[in-house]
Design an enzyme around this catalytic site. Sequence first.
Site, mmCIF file in Angstrom:
data_model
loop_
_atom_site.group_PDB
_atom_site.id
_atom_site.type_symbol
_atom_site.label_atom_id
_atom_site.label_comp_id
_atom_site.label_asym_id
_atom_site.label_seq_id
_atom_site.Cartn_x
_atom_site.Cartn_y
_atom_site.Cartn_z
ATOM 1 N NE ARG A 193 -1.635 -36.776 49.424
ATOM 2 C CZ ARG A 193 -0.999 -37.333 48.398
ATOM 3 N NH1 ARG A 193 -1.155 -38.619 48.140
ATOM 4 N NH2 ARG A 193 -0.211 -36.616 47.619
ATOM 5 C CG ASP A 197 -3.346 -36.770 37.907
ATOM 6 O OD1 ASP A 197 -2.868 -37.886 38.226
ATOM 7 O OD2 ASP A 197 -3.936 -36.037 38.727
ATOM 8 C CG HIS A 221 -0.896 -32.310 44.589
ATOM 9 N ND1 HIS A 221 -0.212 -32.179 45.781
ATOM 10 C CD2 HIS A 221 -0.530 -33.517 44.075
ATOM 11 C CE1 HIS A 221 0.530 -33.257 45.972
ATOM 12 N NE2 HIS A 221 0.353 -34.088 44.963
ATOM 13 N NE ARG A 262 5.545 -33.206 45.460
ATOM 14 C CZ ARG A 262 4.527 -33.994 45.840
ATOM 15 N NH1 ARG A 262 4.006 -34.858 44.998
ATOM 16 N NH2 ARG A 262 3.994 -33.882 47.057
ATOM 17 C CB CYS A 312 1.434 -35.613 39.412
ATOM 18 S SG CYS A 312 -0.158 -36.435 39.205
ATOM 19 C CD GLN A 333 3.226 -33.676 41.427
ATOM 20 O OE1 GLN A 333 3.239 -34.469 42.352
ATOM 21 N NE2 GLN A 333 4.146 -33.724 40.468
#
Length: 307
Positions: free
Chosen positions: A104, A226, A131, A294, A266, A134
């Site tokens: 990340r 988001d 991402h 996830r 998310c 996700q």
Amino acid sequence: MKTVRKDLLSIKDLESKEIEEIFTLTASIKKNPGKFRGILKGKSLALIFEKPSNRTYVSFNVGMAELGGHAVYLGPDQIKLGVRETIHDVAKTLSRYVDGIVLRTFAHKNVLDMAEYSDVPVINGLSDLSHPCQALADIFTVREKFGKKKNLTLAYIGDGNNVCNSLLYTCSKTGINMNVGVPEGYEPNNDVFRGAEEMARKNKISIRLYHTAEEAVRGANIVYTDVWASMGQEDEAQKRKAIFRDFQINGPLFRLASSGALVMHCLPAHRGEEITDEVIDSKNSVVFDEAENRLHVEKAVLVKLLS
Ligand code: CP
Ligand code: NVA
């Protein structure tokens, strides 16, 4: 260059068929986790996090444990990518210790460089550009709720950020129409948008860009949002609150969507900014199903890349 089958860097690299394979494996892992227990016995996964995380960190950590392996967390103060040592040297060293690396980071180039130099699979755990884990969990969730129903439309409202970019690739490759509603100047990455449009044309679906939330949400089956300021954009948070004010998912906006539409986010959510409590806590909200998925999706990715 490594093949896409070794790393998961972007949904761009996955063929539709590969996404379907991940979904099939995810469903079977979710249904019967015991069958996969021990499949990664003795395997190790490095988790390099230059930004905070709840879902990504915990789901990969728990996922590895449930598959019989284990994860090693390397936070922002440990590795200091490119500062303490080069990405090349980090990749080469970790490749001698572990069987996979989740990264990340900020610049997407760091993910590409890590994959270039690593001898073990690299998974993008979020970059400023994308991402992918996700988006896979999100569209798996859509499939659980709607099956392979034709002509679904996902409306993404807010900032054209990493999550929006990955949803564009995933929707266009899995046959879901996508409406993007963003303020002018906050559109998704141009190359990603063009690539998704091209894929959508092939799959006979539509990808549309709007500059009002209402146009994008009207009739949609899934309403997604988001945060307005992503990790690393904290200095812009105040300015963005004013710019994005008309892009909040609230009751009146959500009621423009199709009846029975799903609410997706998310997470983490900034309640009262991009989404109201009324909407995120409504019966239409599947935000914690996305969060749970996830774990299942990432276990499938780990099984595919590490076993
Ligand atoms: N959605 C997501 O990636 O959450 P975290 O930032 O908590 O990992
Ligand atoms: N766009 C957000 C997603 C967090 C999971 C960020 O990058 O901070």
